[in-house]
Design a protein around this motif. Structure first.
Motif, mmCIF file in Angstrom:
data_model
loop_
_atom_site.group_PDB
_atom_site.id
_atom_site.type_symbol
_atom_site.label_atom_id
_atom_site.label_comp_id
_atom_site.label_asym_id
_atom_site.label_seq_id
_atom_site.Cartn_x
_atom_site.Cartn_y
_atom_site.Cartn_z
ATOM 1 N N HIS A 65 -0.153 4.768 -3.703
ATOM 2 C CA HIS A 65 0.648 4.226 -2.597
ATOM 3 C C HIS A 65 -0.023 3.027 -1.923
ATOM 4 N N LYS A 66 -1.237 2.660 -2.354
ATOM 5 C CA LYS A 66 -1.980 1.573 -1.705
ATOM 6 C C LYS A 66 -1.155 0.284 -1.656
ATOM 7 N N MET A 70 0.602 -2.806 3.906
ATOM 8 C CA MET A 70 0.544 -4.250 4.108
ATOM 9 C C MET A 70 -0.740 -4.863 3.566
ATOM 10 N N SER A 71 -1.823 -4.086 3.533
ATOM 11 C CA SER A 71 -3.095 -4.588 3.019
ATOM 12 C C SER A 71 -3.964 -3.400 2.605
ATOM 13 N N PHE A 75 -4.494 0.373 4.401
ATOM 14 C CA PHE A 75 -4.496 1.610 3.616
ATOM 15 C C PHE A 75 -5.737 2.445 3.940
ATOM 16 N N TYR A 76 -6.928 1.824 3.861
ATOM 17 C CA TYR A 76 -8.160 2.574 4.103
ATOM 18 C C TYR A 76 -8.295 3.000 5.565
ATOM 19 N N SER A 108 1.324 -0.426 11.605
ATOM 20 C CA SER A 108 2.186 -1.607 11.471
ATOM 21 C C SER A 108 3.548 -1.168 10.944
ATOM 22 N N SER A 109 3.596 0.008 10.353
ATOM 23 C CA SER A 109 4.833 0.696 9.975
ATOM 24 C C SER A 109 4.561 2.184 10.217
ATOM 25 N N HIS A 110 5.576 3.012 10.015
ATOM 26 C CA HIS A 110 5.344 4.447 10.136
ATOM 27 C C HIS A 110 4.582 4.917 8.896
#
Length: 163
Positions: A65-66, A70-71, A75-76, A108-110
């Protein structure tokens, strides 16, 4: 002071010394009570005493899903935030067919953190992924997701949301 069901930190590096699983903590009692009020069939299996285990084999699945984030940095950051997402979600949803609970937090998103509930009440981290606003709205409209506001557990969280 941290409650005994809270994990203060998490990193994929926790698996570097041969560990096969890591505890993400426990679901707080007020969230357990809230979920049982929404989905009474969870009552016999859901407990704030059960630890949520993150098994090493879920890393590869989660990393798929990474690209949806957005970046890589986001993700991390979300990976390291999994325990706090579970402890302090903005929304909670229950997926009866897959026997899972999703803890959803606004970044930045859910971002959804899915936890599987086995028939004997064991809890295991399943995955983490960004959730589109339309998906969340659909879950709320169908009565499968609810806003979580810890400071309002005695009133708003125990009534059904109407949209």
């Amino acid at each position: 002071m941290q409650a005994d069901y809270d994990v203060t930190g998490f990193s994929l590096k926790d698996f570097e010394n041969g560990k096969k699983c890591v505890s993400l903590g426990r679901i707080p009692p007020d969230i357990v009570d809230f979920l049982i009020s929404k989905v009474p069939s969870l009552s016999p299996i859901l407990s704030s005493n059960a630890e949520i285990l993150f098994w090493k084999d879920r890393i590869a699945h989660t990393e798929r899903h990474k690209k949806d984030f957005m970046s890589d940095n986001e993700f991390y950051n979300c990976i390291e935030s999994i325990p706090s997402i579970i402890q302090e979600p903005d929304y909670i949803s229950v997926h009866k067919k897959s026997s899972s609970i999703s803890f959803i937090k606004e970044f930045s998103s859910h971002v959804s953190v899915a936890v599987h509930i086995s028939a004997d009440g064991k809890l295991a981290y399943r995955t983490m992924y960004p959730l589109m606003d339309a998906q969340l709205t659909n879950y709320i409209d169908k009565g499968h997701a609810w806003t979580w506001n810890k400071s309002d557990t005695s009133s708003n969280n125990l009534r059904e949301e109407k949209h």
